[in-house]
Write an enzyme that holds these catalytic residues in place. Structure first.
Site, PDB file in Angstrom:
ATOM      1  N   PRO A 130     -13.402  15.748  25.892  1.00 30.53           N
ATOM      2  CA  PRO A 130     -14.682  15.042  26.007  1.00 30.53           C
ATOM      3  C   PRO A 130     -15.708  15.302  24.906  1.00 30.53           C
ATOM      4  O   PRO A 130     -16.782  15.860  25.146  1.00 30.53           O
ATOM      5  CB  PRO A 130     -15.196  15.510  27.364  1.00 30.53           C
ATOM      6  N   CYS A 131     -15.421  14.844  23.705  1.00 30.22           N
ATOM      7  CA  CYS A 131     -16.370  15.001  22.606  1.00 30.22           C
ATOM      8  C   CYS A 131     -17.646  14.188  22.842  1.00 30.22           C
ATOM      9  O   CYS A 131     -18.687  14.491  22.257  1.00 30.22           O
ATOM     10  CB  CYS A 131     -15.726  14.632  21.275  1.00 30.22           C
TER      11      CYS A 131
END
Length: 157
Positions: free
Chosen positions: A120-121
């Site tokens: 989850p950047c």
């Protein structure tokens, strides 16, 4: 290497992987045709992404096999520790990795994340709360953060 293209609310998404795990998940900026028959090694990834977009999944349980430097892999591993519905800053992520001076390197590695959504950047924001840089486009980053927000905006009408 197997490939599949699946529809998502944010555009056609390409999954790539083999028996060693998912190597890449990429939202496309072109109109690819969805894959009719998903290769077996990508079925679980396609299914879990569908669950995520329907609000039925907060965590992914997939075999991942991203390609990158050791440093990039350390950053991507740290991204996996950011809880659903939460955000962190590039500065905080740098501190977590043990080197506050590495903030630019951390941001660069974050931008090279090959596993869209699953790693989850999009949960990394500026220290001032701003939505900074996102390879998929800031409109997609905003959508994902809104999708994961524990507080849903109510309509007055």
């Amino acid at each position: 290497m197997e490939r599949a293209y699946i529809p998502t609310p944010l555009g056609i998404t390409k999954l790539e992987g083999d028996e060693n795990g998912l190597r890449a998940i990429t939202v496309m900026n072109t109109e690819e045709e969805p894959t009719e028959i998903i290769p077996e090694v990508l079925e679980d990834g396609a299914y879990q992404l569908k669950e995520y977009f329907h609000g039925k999944r907060k965590d992914f349980t997939l075999d991942l096999n991203p390609q990158g430097t050791d440093f990039q892999k350390r950053v991507w591993q740290a991204l996996l520790d950011i809880p659903f519905g939460k955000t962190t800053s590039y500065l905080e992520l740098s501190k977590t990795l043990g080197d506050v001076k590495a903030i630019r390197a951390v941001a660069a590695a974050n931008g090279k994340n090959p596993l869209w959504i699953v790693v989850p950047c999009h949960r990394v924001i500026g220290s001032d709360g701003s939505l900074t840089g996102y390879a998929g486009g800031l409109h997609r980053k905003k959508w994902l953060l809104d999708h994961e927000s524990p507080v849903q905006q109510q309509s007055l009408f």
